[in-house]
Motif scaffolding. Structure first.
Motif, PDB file in Angstrom:
ATOM      1  N   CYS A   1       0.846  -1.208   0.000  1.00 43.31           N
ATOM      2  CA  CYS A   1       0.000   0.000   0.000  1.00 43.31           C
ATOM      3  C   CYS A   1       0.878   1.253   0.000  1.00 43.31           C
ATOM      4  O   CYS A   1       1.994   1.232   0.529  1.00 43.31           O
ATOM      5  N   GLY A   2       0.324   2.328  -0.526  1.00 40.01           N
ATOM      6  CA  GLY A   2       0.953   3.649  -0.398  1.00 40.01           C
ATOM      7  C   GLY A   2       2.369   3.680  -0.936  1.00 40.01           C
ATOM      8  O   GLY A   2       2.670   3.178  -2.024  1.00 40.01           O
ATOM      9  N   THR A   3       3.251   4.273  -0.147  1.00 40.31           N
ATOM     10  CA  THR A   3       4.640   4.431  -0.565  1.00 40.31           C
ATOM     11  C   THR A   3       5.317   3.088  -0.800  1.00 40.31           C
ATOM     12  O   THR A   3       6.134   2.949  -1.718  1.00 40.31           O
TER      13      THR A   3
ATOM     14  N   SER B   1       6.150  -3.679   3.328  1.00 44.20           N
ATOM     15  CA  SER B   1       5.486  -2.870   4.349  1.00 44.20           C
ATOM     16  C   SER B   1       6.508  -2.356   5.361  1.00 44.20           C
ATOM     17  O   SER B   1       7.283  -3.143   5.911  1.00 44.20           O
ATOM     18  N   GLN B   2       6.498  -1.059   5.585  1.00 44.25           N
ATOM     19  CA  GLN B   2       7.380  -0.497   6.605  1.00 44.25           C
ATOM     20  C   GLN B   2       6.986  -1.051   7.959  1.00 44.25           C
ATOM     21  O   GLN B   2       7.794  -1.644   8.667  1.00 44.25           O
ATOM     22  N   SER B   3       5.704  -0.874   8.339  1.00 41.21           N
ATOM     23  CA  SER B   3       5.248  -1.243   9.683  1.00 41.21           C
ATOM     24  C   SER B   3       5.096  -2.749   9.860  1.00 41.21           C
ATOM     25  O   SER B   3       5.227  -3.270  10.962  1.00 41.21           O
TER      26      SER B   3
ATOM     27  N   THR C   1       0.068  -3.322   8.220  1.00 48.23           N
ATOM     28  CA  THR C   1      -0.995  -2.767   7.388  1.00 48.23           C
ATOM     29  C   THR C   1      -2.066  -3.832   7.105  1.00 48.23           C
ATOM     30  O   THR C   1      -1.749  -4.916   6.597  1.00 48.23           O
TER      31      THR C   1
ATOM     32  N   VAL D   1       5.000  10.603   9.588  1.00 51.25           N
ATOM     33  CA  VAL D   1       3.938   9.846   8.903  1.00 51.25           C
ATOM     34  C   VAL D   1       4.272   9.686   7.409  1.00 51.25           C
ATOM     35  O   VAL D   1       3.995   8.657   6.809  1.00 51.25           O
TER      36      VAL D   1
ATOM     37  N   SER E   1       6.480   8.682   4.664  1.00 50.29           N
ATOM     38  CA  SER E   1       7.611   7.755   4.590  1.00 50.29           C
ATOM     39  C   SER E   1       8.720   8.307   3.692  1.00 50.29           C
ATOM     40  O   SER E   1       8.464   8.778   2.585  1.00 50.29           O
TER      41      SER E   1
ATOM     42  N   LYS F   1       3.517  12.215  -1.666  1.00 53.35           N
ATOM     43  CA  LYS F   1       4.235  12.922  -0.597  1.00 53.35           C
ATOM     44  C   LYS F   1       3.732  14.356  -0.475  1.00 53.35           C
ATOM     45  O   LYS F   1       3.481  14.847   0.615  1.00 53.35           O
TER      46      LYS F   1
ATOM     47  N   GLU G   1       0.124  14.477   0.955  1.00 54.81           N
ATOM     48  CA  GLU G   1       0.058  14.071   2.365  1.00 54.81           C
ATOM     49  C   GLU G   1       0.411  15.199   3.321  1.00 54.81           C
ATOM     50  O   GLU G   1      -0.241  15.380   4.338  1.00 54.81           O
TER      51      GLU G   1
HETATM   52  O1  M6R Z   1       3.593   0.397   6.925  1.00 52.65           O
HETATM   53  P1  M6R Z   1       3.307   0.284   5.456  1.00 52.65           P
HETATM   54  O2  M6R Z   1       4.555   0.420   4.631  1.00 52.65           O
HETATM   55  O3  M6R Z   1       2.572  -0.983   5.098  1.00 52.65           O
HETATM   56  O4  M6R Z   1       2.380   1.502   5.113  1.00 52.65           O
HETATM   57  C1  M6R Z   1       1.850   1.660   3.828  1.00 52.65           C
HETATM   58  C2  M6R Z   1       1.250   3.031   3.660  1.00 52.65           C
HETATM   59  O5  M6R Z   1       0.223   3.243   4.589  1.00 52.65           O
HETATM   60  C3  M6R Z   1       2.291   4.145   3.798  1.00 52.65           C
HETATM   61  O6  M6R Z   1       3.357   3.989   2.934  1.00 52.65           O
HETATM   62  C4  M6R Z   1       1.652   5.534   3.563  1.00 52.65           C
HETATM   63  O7  M6R Z   1       1.246   5.650   2.227  1.00 52.65           O
HETATM   64  C5  M6R Z   1       2.633   6.632   3.975  1.00 52.65           C
HETATM   65  N1  M6R Z   1       1.966   7.615   4.766  1.00 52.65           N
HETATM   66  C6  M6R Z   1       3.336   7.275   2.811  1.00 52.65           C
HETATM   67  O8  M6R Z   1       4.087   8.384   3.135  1.00 52.65           O
END
Ligand code: M6R
Length: 364
Positions: free
Chosen positions: A55-57, A102-104, A107, A153, A155, A240, A243
């Motif tokens: 998702c997202g970035t 996924s960073q976190s 998700t 927030v 990334s 970016k 956001e």
């Molecule tokens: O933790 P994740 O990488 O799974 O999160 C995915 C997106 O929610 C996250 O990259 C979001 O788009 C950021 N706020 C981008 O800056």
């Protein structure tokens, strides 16, 4: 703490040379110019397709990596955002590797997609920053991004570390599949090893970029254009900016300009063109000239040769170092991040905690 930076986002942008080199060293042996096979944990010679979900970035990082897996390893890549993938009922083959980014690692949609693939009997791998996360725990192979905690927030360093890890994986896949030889492996590893040094040079352009943002902070809409790996980067740039500055922005493949968005071009909507002087440069430049011919104002992000070849009056040109093609997305990510950051700071928004957004989206 933020150290001597104004926001976590700024601190995290400036940490990139260090964390990228940390991530790369996990996967690559710089002295030998080789992939560290023990860090890979997936046998790419036994798979014939890669299905990437995020998702997202993280999705935009994966969208860049798709070009690398296809070009370097000749591995076909399917890619989708997790909220669509999980309900698409896509026919999956057992010889596919399902890769989640996924960073976190928490998700909700990405996790649900992982569980779907697992139920179909696929081998699961993930590129995660938090190695104790649910996505990491439920994966057969984990590729850590080693960016360290990301507080902002928006990334930044997680994105470039995801790119770094996946570039290394694409080289590993190419080696395992026999699509690159030892000499090519060495060239690609060398190219990646230079990324932190180039990024350090780009960070020095902060004052110039800040000045450009005085103009961006006054506009309502921005269009980002790019081709090849610069296309997902255009989408990342638009994400970016929206956001953290709340300016409406869209990222488009430069070749799609004529198919619709060109109707929007006027002097009030800056067009940010991402165009390193690679084999696609001439094509992107002709799109840029179409923008200029309609009174559009261009901010061009390119290298020295690209700046000379542009032949239009730009609103601003950001000249980056000449870098090997493989690492352009890593290096070009920096001005993209800095443009969003300084525009938001100029506008006075809450950069680290933008309205309506959560760092980790754990509900659908
Ligand atoms: O933790 P994740 O990488 O799974 O999160 C995915 C997106 O929610 C996250 O990259 C979001 O788009 C950021 N706020 C981008 O800056």
């Amino acid at each position: 703490s933020k150290g001597n930076h104004r926001h976590f986002m700024q601190k995290e942008m400036f940490e990139q040379p260090e964390v990228i080199s940390h991530t790369l060293s996990n996967y690559l042996d710089f002295t030998m110019g080789t992939v560290r096979e023990e860090a890979i944990g997936v046998d790419f010679s036994t798979i014939d397709r890669l299905t990437i979900t995020a998702c997202g970035t993280a999705f935009y990082a994966a969208s860049v990596a798709r070009y690398w897996f296809e070009q370097i390893a000749r591995l076909p890549v399917d890619i989708d955002i997790a909220s669509e993938f999980r309900y698409r009922e896509m026919p999956l083959s057992k010889n596919s590797l399902a890769l989640f980014v996924s960073q976190s690692g928490e998700t909700a949609d990405t996790l649900a997609s992982l569980r779907y693939c697992k139920a179909q009997g696929l081998k699961i791998a993930s590129v995660v920053n938090v190695t104790g996360s649910t996505i990491a725990r439920e994966s057969d192979a984990i590729f850590p991004t080693l960016a360290g905690p990301e507080i902002g927030v928006a990334s930044t360093k997680a994105f470039t570390c995801q790119l770094s890890a996946m570039a290394a994986l694409a080289i590993a896949a190419g080696k395992a599949r026999g699509t690159i030889d030892a000499r090519q492996e060495q060239q690609l590893v060398r190219a990646l090893s230079e990324a932190p040094r180039y990024i350090n040079q780009v960070l020095k352009l902060e004052n110039q970029i800040e000045a450009i943002c005085q103009h961006l902070a006054k506009v309502k809409h921005v269009l980002y254009l790019g081709r090849g790996t610069s296309y997902p980067l255009a989408m990342e740039g638009a994400l970016k900016l929206k956001e953290i500055s709340y300016i409406h922005a869209e990222g488009y493949a430069a070749g799609e300009l004529k198919h619709g968005p060109i109707a929007l071009i006027d002097e009030t909507m800056p067009v940010i063109v991402i165009a390193p002087s690679d084999r696609l440069y001439d094509k992107t430049v002709s799109n840029m000239q179409e923008v200029a011919a309609r009174g559009g104002r261009v901010i061009l992000i390119t290298d020295r040769k690209g700046a000379e070849g542009a032949r239009i009056d730009t609103m601003a040109t950001i000249v980056l170092p000449d870098v090997p093609e493989l690492i352009t997305p890593l290096v070009y990510a920096l001005p993209i991040q800095m443009l969003a950051y300084h525009t938001a700071v100029t506008m006075g928004t809450d950069v680290d905690q933008p309205r309506n957004l959560a760092k980790s989206v754990t509900v659908e």
